[in-house]
Design a protein around this motif. Structure first.
Motif, short mmCIF file in Angstrom:
data_model
loop_
_atom_site.label_atom_id
_atom_site.label_comp_id
_atom_site.label_asym_id
_atom_site.label_seq_id
_atom_site.Cartn_x
_atom_site.Cartn_y
_atom_site.Cartn_z
N ASP A 205 4.03 3.21 2.03
CA ASP A 205 4.79 2.92 2.89
C ASP A 205 5.75 4.22 2.89
O ASP A 205 6.78 4.37 2.18
N ASN B 246 13.70 2.75 0.05
CA ASN B 246 14.70 2.23 1.02
C ASN B 246 15.92 1.97 0.20
O ASN B 246 17.06 2.40 0.14
N GLU C 173 9.98 -7.81 5.56
CA GLU C 173 8.71 -7.75 6.43
C GLU C 173 8.60 -9.43 6.78
O GLU C 173 7.45 -9.74 6.92
N SER D 25 5.57 -0.48 15.41
CA SER D 25 6.62 -0.54 14.23
C SER D 25 5.81 0.01 12.86
O SER D 25 4.83 -0.45 12.82
N GLY D 26 6.96 0.14 11.91
CA GLY D 26 6.29 0.33 10.75
C GLY D 26 5.95 -0.81 9.92
O GLY D 26 4.97 -0.92 9.16
N THR D 27 6.53 -2.00 10.21
CA THR D 27 6.45 -3.32 9.75
C THR D 27 4.67 -3.52 10.02
O THR D 27 4.04 -3.88 9.16
N ASN E 80 2.30 -1.42 7.95
CA ASN E 80 2.19 -1.63 6.74
C ASN E 80 1.51 -2.87 6.65
O ASN E 80 0.49 -3.34 5.85
N ALA F 15 7.74 5.35 5.49
CA ALA F 15 8.54 5.20 6.62
C ALA F 15 9.57 6.36 6.51
O ALA F 15 9.65 7.19 7.45
N ARG F 16 9.79 6.93 5.26
CA ARG F 16 10.58 8.09 5.29
C ARG F 16 10.08 9.19 4.49
O ARG F 16 10.71 10.02 3.77
N SER G 205 10.75 6.49 14.17
CA SER G 205 12.13 6.07 14.51
C SER G 205 13.31 5.95 13.58
O SER G 205 14.23 5.43 13.74
N LYS G 206 13.01 6.51 12.46
CA LYS G 206 14.11 6.72 11.32
C LYS G 206 14.83 8.15 11.51
O LYS G 206 15.34 8.37 12.37
N HIS H 113 10.26 -2.90 0.63
CA HIS H 113 10.19 -3.10 2.09
C HIS H 113 9.19 -4.26 2.49
O HIS H 113 9.57 -5.21 2.93
N CYS I 52 6.72 6.82 9.74
CA CYS I 52 7.53 6.28 10.96
C CYS I 52 8.32 7.40 11.97
O CYS I 52 8.64 8.43 11.36
C1 LIG Z 1 12.09 0.62 8.23
C2 LIG Z 1 11.30 0.43 7.11
C3 LIG Z 1 10.06 -0.01 7.58
C4 LIG Z 1 9.59 -0.66 8.97
O1 LIG Z 1 9.81 0.03 10.08
P1 LIG Z 1 10.05 -0.90 11.32
O2 LIG Z 1 9.46 0.47 12.31
O3 LIG Z 1 11.49 -1.13 11.26
O4 LIG Z 1 9.21 -2.06 11.35
C5 LIG Z 1 8.96 0.18 6.46
N1 LIG Z 1 9.29 0.50 5.13
C6 LIG Z 1 10.47 1.28 5.03
C7 LIG Z 1 10.48 1.61 3.51
C8 LIG Z 1 11.53 1.24 5.86
O5 LIG Z 1 12.60 1.73 5.63
#
Ligand SMILES: *Cc1c(COP(=O)(O)O)cnc(C)c1O
Length: 339
Positions: free
Chosen positions: A170, A141, A89, A58-60, A63, A172-173, A200-201, A84, A198
């Motif tokens: 971070d 986010n 988290e 996971s992204g969590t 991080n 993620a996106r 999975s987004k 985030h 990430c």
């Molecule tokens: C979703 C998200 C994460 C964490 O991702 P997970 O895979 O859901 O743990 C971290 N940072 C941001 C900005 C996110 O939007």
């Protein structure tokens, strides 16, 4: 037709992605013998011009590992108030690293070099926590998918160097930012000590993030991932989903961005909408006029098979993604226009 605009995490792997995952060559990644995981880690590191990568569930966790890498218990990190790592988290910053957060009132989730500079504790003043890390989010986010300008990031990096602080992204996106701003991922690789990305987004894989850094840092990250329980065995099946996404789905992000802008344009014309935040990527944040209730509005949309959610402070959010297709988009635009 059920339309889910709650998050870009609701996507399901396509038949082609599943096929690609099914055919993956796998091994035991705890012995670093999964060729598909190794390939993903190397590919993503190369994209950002960084030395090494490490696959995470996971992204969590990616991080949290980065924060642990760059801090000692009792240290403080600097982040935007919407971060985030702070909000979503589960208090991991303090649980895993024993670190506190100095939160900055940024703009749409983004902070400036000047603000960072002002929040660094004097290292000789032993009464205050030691500032050791700056964490940025791109795109943001809770900030509504906003993207940093490269010049501001460079200035923040200068401040970090000047004060001996580490810099984590971070991301993620990050893929959305790269596409929207036409930025070079290697420019990010040069600035940050670690980057989490990430799959999975927006990219539509079911699971997975990669943490990037130099070889020595990622070697240390391997042990922290183990401590957090994130060492997986034949995870190549999951990494294959991410590889498929890299190859096929980045180019589709522009469609998500276009659709989010079109939704914003319809909302801007409605007298029941109080404000629509600028849309740069796939996240759209808006609010209703005080006379209208958020929960009633959300329920009304639900009856029309459209799911969106409230994110607090009377803000509503829509997120476009890979499984939000053109037919759905046309229907949502028409539905909103008629309301
Ligand atoms: C979703 C998200 C994460 C964490 O991702 P997970 O895979 O859901 O743990 C971290 N940072 C941001 C900005 C996110 O939007």
């Amino acid at each position: 037709m059920q339309i889910n605009l709650v998050s870009d995490t609701v996507t399901k792997p396509s038949y082609e992605m599943l096929q690609y995952m099914f055919n993956a060559d796998v091994g035991d990644d705890v012995y670093k013998e999964d060729p598909t995981v190794n390939e993903l880690e190397d590919r993503v590191a190369a994209i950002f011009g960084m030395e090494a990568g490490l696959f995470f569930p996971s992204g969590t966790m990616a991080n949290q590992t980065a924060i642990k890498l760059h801090t000692q218990p009792s240290d403080q990190l600097i982040a935007d108030k919407f971060a985030h790592i702070f909000h979503f988290e589960a208090g991991g910053v303090s649980f895993n690293s024993g670190v506190s957060c100095r939160l900055i009132e940024g703009k749409r989730g983004m902070i400036t070099a000047e603000q960072v500079s002002a929040e660094i504790n004097d290292p000789d003043f032993f009464h205050s926590p030691k500032t050791s890390l700056v964490c940025l989010e791109n795109t943001t986010n809770l900030g509504g998918g906003a993207c940093y300008e490269m010049e501001e990031l460079e200035k923040i990096k200068e401040v970090c160097d000047e004060h001996g602080l580490k810099l984590h992204l971070d991301g993620a996106r990050i893929w959305n930012a790269l596409v929207a701003k036409r930025q070079n991922p290697k420019d990010f690789g040069k600035l940050f000590d670690t980057i989490s990305v990430c799959f999975s987004k927006g990219l539509g894989a079911p699971v997975g993030s990669v943490l990037l850094g130099d070889k020595e840092t990622i070697k240390r990250a391997l042990r922290i991932r183990k401590v957090l329980g994130g060492a997986m065995r034949q995870s190549g099946y999951l990494a294959a989903g991410a590889l498929y996404a890299l190859e096929n789905n980045i180019k589709l992000l522009t469609e998500d961005h276009r659709r989010a802008k079109e939704l914003a344009n319809v909302l801007k014309k409605k007298e029941w909408v109080a404000a629509v935040e600028p849309v740069e990527t796939n996240i759209l944040i808006f609010s209703l006029i005080p006379e209208y209730s958020d929960s009633v509005f959300i329920e009304k949309l639900k009856q029309k098979n459209i799911s969106i959610n409230a994110i607090g402070n009377r803000k509503l959010r829509m997120v476009t993604h890979l499984d939000y297709r053109e037919v759905m988009h046309t229907y949502v635009l028409e539905t909103l226009a008629k309301m």
